[in-house]
Scaffold this motif. Structure first.
Motif, PDB file in Angstrom:
ATOM      1  N   ILE A   1       0.867  -1.179   0.000  1.00 22.54           N
ATOM      2  CA  ILE A   1       0.000   0.000   0.000  1.00 22.54           C
ATOM      3  C   ILE A   1       0.900   1.225   0.000  1.00 22.54           C
ATOM      4  N   ARG A   2       0.721   2.073  -0.981  1.00 20.34           N
ATOM      5  CA  ARG A   2       1.534   3.286  -1.048  1.00 20.34           C
ATOM      6  C   ARG A   2       0.655   4.517  -0.979  1.00 20.34           C
ATOM      7  N   LYS A   3       1.164   5.481  -0.280  1.00 22.66           N
ATOM      8  CA  LYS A   3       0.438   6.735  -0.168  1.00 22.66           C
ATOM      9  C   LYS A   3       0.804   7.607  -1.358  1.00 22.66           C
ATOM     10  N   THR A   4      -0.202   8.078  -2.040  1.00 18.59           N
ATOM     11  CA  THR A   4       0.051   9.058  -3.089  1.00 18.59           C
ATOM     12  C   THR A   4      -0.583  10.346  -2.589  1.00 18.59           C
ATOM     13  N   ASP A   5      -0.591  11.369  -3.387  1.00 23.58           N
ATOM     14  CA  ASP A   5      -1.041  12.692  -2.932  1.00 23.58           C
ATOM     15  C   ASP A   5      -2.076  12.699  -1.804  1.00 23.58           C
ATOM     16  N   ASN A   6      -3.322  12.370  -2.103  1.00 17.78           N
ATOM     17  CA  ASN A   6      -4.273  12.370  -1.001  1.00 17.78           C
ATOM     18  C   ASN A   6      -5.083  11.087  -0.929  1.00 17.78           C
ATOM     19  N   THR A   7      -4.518  10.052  -1.546  1.00 18.80           N
ATOM     20  CA  THR A   7      -5.182   8.775  -1.459  1.00 18.80           C
ATOM     21  C   THR A   7      -4.130   7.684  -1.266  1.00 18.80           C
ATOM     22  N   LYS A   8      -4.578   6.455  -1.163  1.00 13.95           N
ATOM     23  CA  LYS A   8      -3.629   5.359  -1.047  1.00 13.95           C
ATOM     24  C   LYS A   8      -3.952   4.329  -2.100  1.00 13.95           C
ATOM     25  N   GLN A   9      -2.947   3.632  -2.523  1.00 15.69           N
ATOM     26  CA  GLN A   9      -3.156   2.604  -3.516  1.00 15.69           C
ATOM     27  C   GLN A   9      -2.530   1.296  -3.098  1.00 15.69           C
ATOM     28  N   LEU A  10      -3.341   0.258  -3.156  1.00 12.43           N
ATOM     29  CA  LEU A  10      -2.858  -1.086  -2.872  1.00 12.43           C
ATOM     30  C   LEU A  10      -2.513  -1.740  -4.203  1.00 12.43           C
ATOM     31  N   THR A  11      -1.323  -2.294  -4.288  1.00 11.39           N
ATOM     32  CA  THR A  11      -0.915  -2.946  -5.522  1.00 11.39           C
ATOM     33  C   THR A  11      -0.308  -4.303  -5.213  1.00 11.39           C
ATOM     34  N   CYS A  12      -0.774  -5.305  -5.922  1.00  7.47           N
ATOM     35  CA  CYS A  12      -0.182  -6.638  -5.799  1.00  7.47           C
ATOM     36  C   CYS A  12       0.484  -6.978  -7.122  1.00  7.47           C
ATOM     37  N   THR A  13       1.784  -7.226  -7.068  1.00  5.86           N
ATOM     38  CA  THR A  13       2.483  -7.540  -8.314  1.00  5.86           C
ATOM     39  C   THR A  13       2.240  -8.990  -8.719  1.00  5.86           C
ATOM     40  N   ALA A  14       1.825  -9.810  -7.774  1.00  2.00           N
ATOM     41  CA  ALA A  14       1.609 -11.226  -8.076  1.00  2.00           C
ATOM     42  C   ALA A  14       0.346 -11.446  -8.900  1.00  2.00           C
ATOM     43  N   CYS A  15      -0.753 -10.805  -8.507  1.00  2.00           N
ATOM     44  CA  CYS A  15      -2.016 -11.054  -9.215  1.00  2.00           C
ATOM     45  C   CYS A  15      -2.592  -9.798  -9.853  1.00  2.00           C
ATOM     46  N   SER A  16      -1.852  -8.706  -9.814  1.00  3.66           N
ATOM     47  CA  SER A  16      -2.260  -7.436 -10.427  1.00  3.66           C
ATOM     48  C   SER A  16      -3.470  -6.786  -9.764  1.00  3.66           C
ATOM     49  N   TYR A  17      -3.831  -7.264  -8.585  1.00  3.57           N
ATOM     50  CA  TYR A  17      -4.947  -6.651  -7.877  1.00  3.57           C
ATOM     51  C   TYR A  17      -4.574  -5.237  -7.433  1.00  3.57           C
TER      52      TYR A  17
ATOM     53  N   LYS B   1      -6.274  -1.534  -5.559  1.00  2.00           N
ATOM     54  CA  LYS B   1      -7.407  -0.907  -4.897  1.00  2.00           C
ATOM     55  C   LYS B   1      -6.984   0.485  -4.481  1.00  2.00           C
ATOM     56  N   LYS B   2      -7.862   1.438  -4.705  1.00  2.00           N
ATOM     57  CA  LYS B   2      -7.559   2.809  -4.327  1.00  2.00           C
ATOM     58  C   LYS B   2      -8.554   3.266  -3.279  1.00  2.00           C
ATOM     59  N   GLY B   3      -8.114   4.124  -2.393  1.00  2.00           N
ATOM     60  CA  GLY B   3      -9.043   4.654  -1.404  1.00  2.00           C
ATOM     61  C   GLY B   3      -8.308   5.111  -0.173  1.00  2.00           C
ATOM     62  N   SER B   4      -9.068   5.288   0.903  1.00  2.00           N
ATOM     63  CA  SER B   4      -8.418   5.775   2.126  1.00  2.00           C
ATOM     64  C   SER B   4      -7.624   4.654   2.814  1.00  2.00           C
ATOM     65  N   LEU B   5      -8.042   3.395   2.594  1.00  2.00           N
ATOM     66  CA  LEU B   5      -7.337   2.219   3.102  1.00  2.00           C
ATOM     67  C   LEU B   5      -6.741   2.404   4.495  1.00  2.00           C
ATOM     68  N   PRO B   6      -7.582   2.548   5.483  1.00  2.00           N
ATOM     69  CA  PRO B   6      -7.063   2.786   6.833  1.00  2.00           C
ATOM     70  C   PRO B   6      -6.208   1.616   7.318  1.00  2.00           C
ATOM     71  N   LEU B   7      -5.096   1.946   7.924  1.00  2.00           N
ATOM     72  CA  LEU B   7      -4.117   0.929   8.316  1.00  2.00           C
ATOM     73  C   LEU B   7      -4.704  -0.145   9.221  1.00  2.00           C
ATOM     74  N   HIS B   8      -5.588   0.266  10.151  1.00  2.00           N
ATOM     75  CA  HIS B   8      -6.094  -0.731  11.103  1.00  2.00           C
ATOM     76  C   HIS B   8      -6.846  -1.863  10.414  1.00  2.00           C
ATOM     77  N   THR B   9      -7.393  -1.574   9.229  1.00  2.00           N
ATOM     78  CA  THR B   9      -8.087  -2.600   8.458  1.00  2.00           C
ATOM     79  C   THR B   9      -7.112  -3.662   7.976  1.00  2.00           C
ATOM     80  N   TYR B  10      -5.913  -3.201   7.647  1.00  2.00           N
ATOM     81  CA  TYR B  10      -4.938  -4.114   7.069  1.00  2.00           C
ATOM     82  C   TYR B  10      -3.925  -4.622   8.084  1.00  2.00           C
ATOM     83  N   PHE B  11      -3.989  -4.079   9.265  1.00  2.00           N
ATOM     84  CA  PHE B  11      -3.021  -4.463  10.285  1.00  2.00           C
ATOM     85  C   PHE B  11      -2.933  -5.982  10.492  1.00  2.00           C
TER      86      PHE B  11
END
Ligand code: ZN
Length: 137
Positions: free
Chosen positions: A32-48, A50-60
């Motif tokens: 998950i990388r932070k860009t200007d005012n959003t975050k982007q989740l990128t998986c290089t394995a399956c190309s999945y 997701k963009k959004g606020s992606l709060p860390l506690h969800t992914y913790f």
């Protein structure tokens, strides 16, 4: 040999820009990388992606760098964070320097590390667990 650890006074918040997690789709390593005012989740394995606020506690719970370590759990949000903990734990002599901008800060990563990580008697155990996590990178 005495190794020194000089606190850079870095905060976890400053490291939050990149978070390594298990891909929600394929369970491989995703970032998950932070860009200007959003975050982007990128998986290089399956190309999945997701963009959004992606709060860390969800992914913790899905942190990639997470392992049982004795009776505790060792985790790091990304390789830089892991390296930081490693440097801290390896260092026999710990010193803090005053940050010219924020001064003495209790927000630094090492001041937030749990006591069991800081404890000298756990040093070997913690380093072993860190090594285990490094092998996943
Ligand atoms: Zn994936």
């Amino acid at each position: 040999m005495i190794s020194r650890f000089k606190s850079k006074g870095k905060t976890l918040y400053q490291l939050y820009d990149t978070v390594f997690i298990h891909c929600p789709k394929c369970d491989k390593k995703a970032v998950i990388r932070k860009t200007d005012n959003t975050k982007q989740l990128t998986c290089t394995a399956c190309s999945y992606t997701k963009k959004g606020s992606l709060p860390l506690h969800t992914y913790f719970p899905k942190l990639w760098l997470r392992t049982r370590c004795g009776r505790h759990e060792l985790w790091a949000i990304n390789p830089e964070h892991l390296q930081y903990i490693k440097e801290y734990v390896s260092a026999k002599l710990r010193e803090r320097t005053k940050d010219p901008e924020s001064g003495w800060s209790n927000q630094s990563i090492e001041s937030r590390l749990p006591q069991w990580i800081k404890s000298a008697k756990n040093r070997d155990l913690v380093l072993k667990c860190i090594k285990k996590l490094e092998e996943r990178l």
